[in-house]
Design a protein around this motif. Structure first.
Motif, PDB file in Angstrom:
ATOM      1  N   UNK A  84     -47.439  -2.750  31.226  1.00 50.60           N
ATOM      2  CA  UNK A  84     -47.175  -3.798  31.761  1.00 50.60           C
ATOM      3  C   UNK A  84     -46.161  -4.749  30.922  1.00 50.60           C
ATOM      4  N   UNK A  85     -46.190  -4.576  29.504  1.00 50.33           N
ATOM      5  CA  UNK A  85     -45.463  -5.061  28.808  1.00 50.33           C
ATOM      6  C   UNK A  85     -43.837  -4.573  29.097  1.00 50.33           C
ATOM      7  N   UNK A  86     -43.481  -3.434  29.008  1.00 43.42           N
ATOM      8  CA  UNK A  86     -42.365  -2.820  29.164  1.00 43.42           C
ATOM      9  C   UNK A  86     -41.992  -3.296  30.643  1.00 43.42           C
ATOM     10  N   UNK A  92     -38.389  -6.099  34.350  1.00 40.44           N
ATOM     11  CA  UNK A  92     -38.151  -7.166  35.491  1.00 40.44           C
ATOM     12  C   UNK A  92     -37.310  -8.431  34.892  1.00 40.44           C
ATOM     13  N   UNK A  93     -37.582  -8.709  33.686  1.00 39.47           N
ATOM     14  CA  UNK A  93     -36.684  -9.867  33.302  1.00 39.47           C
ATOM     15  C   UNK A  93     -35.276  -9.378  33.041  1.00 39.47           C
ATOM     16  N   UNK A 116     -37.401 -13.706  28.891  1.00 33.15           N
ATOM     17  CA  UNK A 116     -38.541 -13.997  27.966  1.00 33.15           C
ATOM     18  C   UNK A 116     -39.782 -14.308  28.767  1.00 33.15           C
ATOM     19  N   UNK A 117     -39.587 -15.073  29.998  1.00 30.30           N
ATOM     20  CA  UNK A 117     -40.782 -15.294  30.683  1.00 30.30           C
ATOM     21  C   UNK A 117     -41.376 -14.313  31.447  1.00 30.30           C
ATOM     22  N   UNK A 118     -40.509 -13.244  32.017  1.00 30.53           N
ATOM     23  CA  UNK A 118     -41.324 -11.883  32.576  1.00 30.53           C
ATOM     24  C   UNK A 118     -41.909 -11.098  31.366  1.00 30.53           C
ATOM     25  N   UNK A 119     -41.146 -11.035  30.421  1.00 29.16           N
ATOM     26  CA  UNK A 119     -41.763 -10.355  29.050  1.00 29.16           C
ATOM     27  C   UNK A 119     -43.215 -10.926  28.811  1.00 29.16           C
ATOM     28  N   UNK A 129     -45.224 -12.603  30.659  1.00 34.73           N
ATOM     29  CA  UNK A 129     -45.967 -12.328  31.855  1.00 34.73           C
ATOM     30  C   UNK A 129     -46.542 -11.098  31.844  1.00 34.73           C
ATOM     31  N   UNK A 130     -45.471  -9.953  31.739  1.00 35.56           N
ATOM     32  CA  UNK A 130     -46.111  -8.779  31.708  1.00 35.56           C
ATOM     33  C   UNK A 130     -47.067  -8.410  30.527  1.00 35.56           C
ATOM     34  N   UNK A 131     -46.860  -9.058  29.562  1.00 31.67           N
ATOM     35  CA  UNK A 131     -47.668  -8.807  28.284  1.00 31.67           C
ATOM     36  C   UNK A 131     -49.147  -9.320  28.510  1.00 31.67           C
ATOM     37  N   UNK A 132     -49.053 -10.663  29.193  1.00 37.53           N
ATOM     38  CA  UNK A 132     -50.509 -11.325  29.438  1.00 37.53           C
ATOM     39  C   UNK A 132     -51.057 -10.679  30.430  1.00 37.53           C
ATOM     40  N   UNK A 133     -50.300  -9.950  31.544  1.00 42.02           N
ATOM     41  CA  UNK A 133     -51.240  -9.087  32.383  1.00 42.02           C
ATOM     42  C   UNK A 133     -51.740  -7.870  32.056  1.00 42.02           C
ATOM     43  N   UNK A 134     -50.793  -6.989  30.982  1.00 43.00           N
ATOM     44  CA  UNK A 134     -51.269  -6.003  30.361  1.00 43.00           C
ATOM     45  C   UNK A 134     -52.418  -6.337  29.231  1.00 43.00           C
ATOM     46  N   UNK A 135     -52.428  -7.389  28.552  1.00 40.76           N
ATOM     47  CA  UNK A 135     -53.438  -7.924  27.844  1.00 40.76           C
ATOM     48  C   UNK A 135     -54.818  -7.904  28.684  1.00 40.76           C
TER      49      UNK A 135
END
Length: 73
Positions: free
Chosen positions: A11-13, A18-19, A40-43, A45-51
């Motif tokens: 999800x982070x990648x 996407x960003x 930055x915002x999509x990164x 977002x992806x990190x938070x969803x992955x977490x």
């Protein structure tokens, strides 16, 4: 734990890609990033969803382990 780490990384990648896709479309002739905010915002977002997904996977695994330990006693 390996599955949770893999999901987090995926999800982070994905958020980073996407960003990057938004800031620098693939048809461009030269690489030039003028507005880095979507990247930055999509990164993030992806990190938070992955977490969140990783925490859910780990908590589900811990719950199953506790239930198995309670049943065996």
């Amino acid at each position: 734990m390996f599955i949770a780490a893999s999901v987090q990384s995926y999800f982070s990648c994905s958020g980073l890609l996407i960003g990057w896709w938004i800031t620098q479309p693939p048809n461009s002739d030269k690489v030039e990033v003028n507005n880095i905010t979507p990247l930055i915002s999509w990164s993030i977002f992806g990190t938070l969803i992955g977490l969140l997904a990783a925490v859910l996977i780990i908590s589900r695994k811990l719950t199953k382990t506790r239930e198995q330990n309670d049943d065996s006693n």
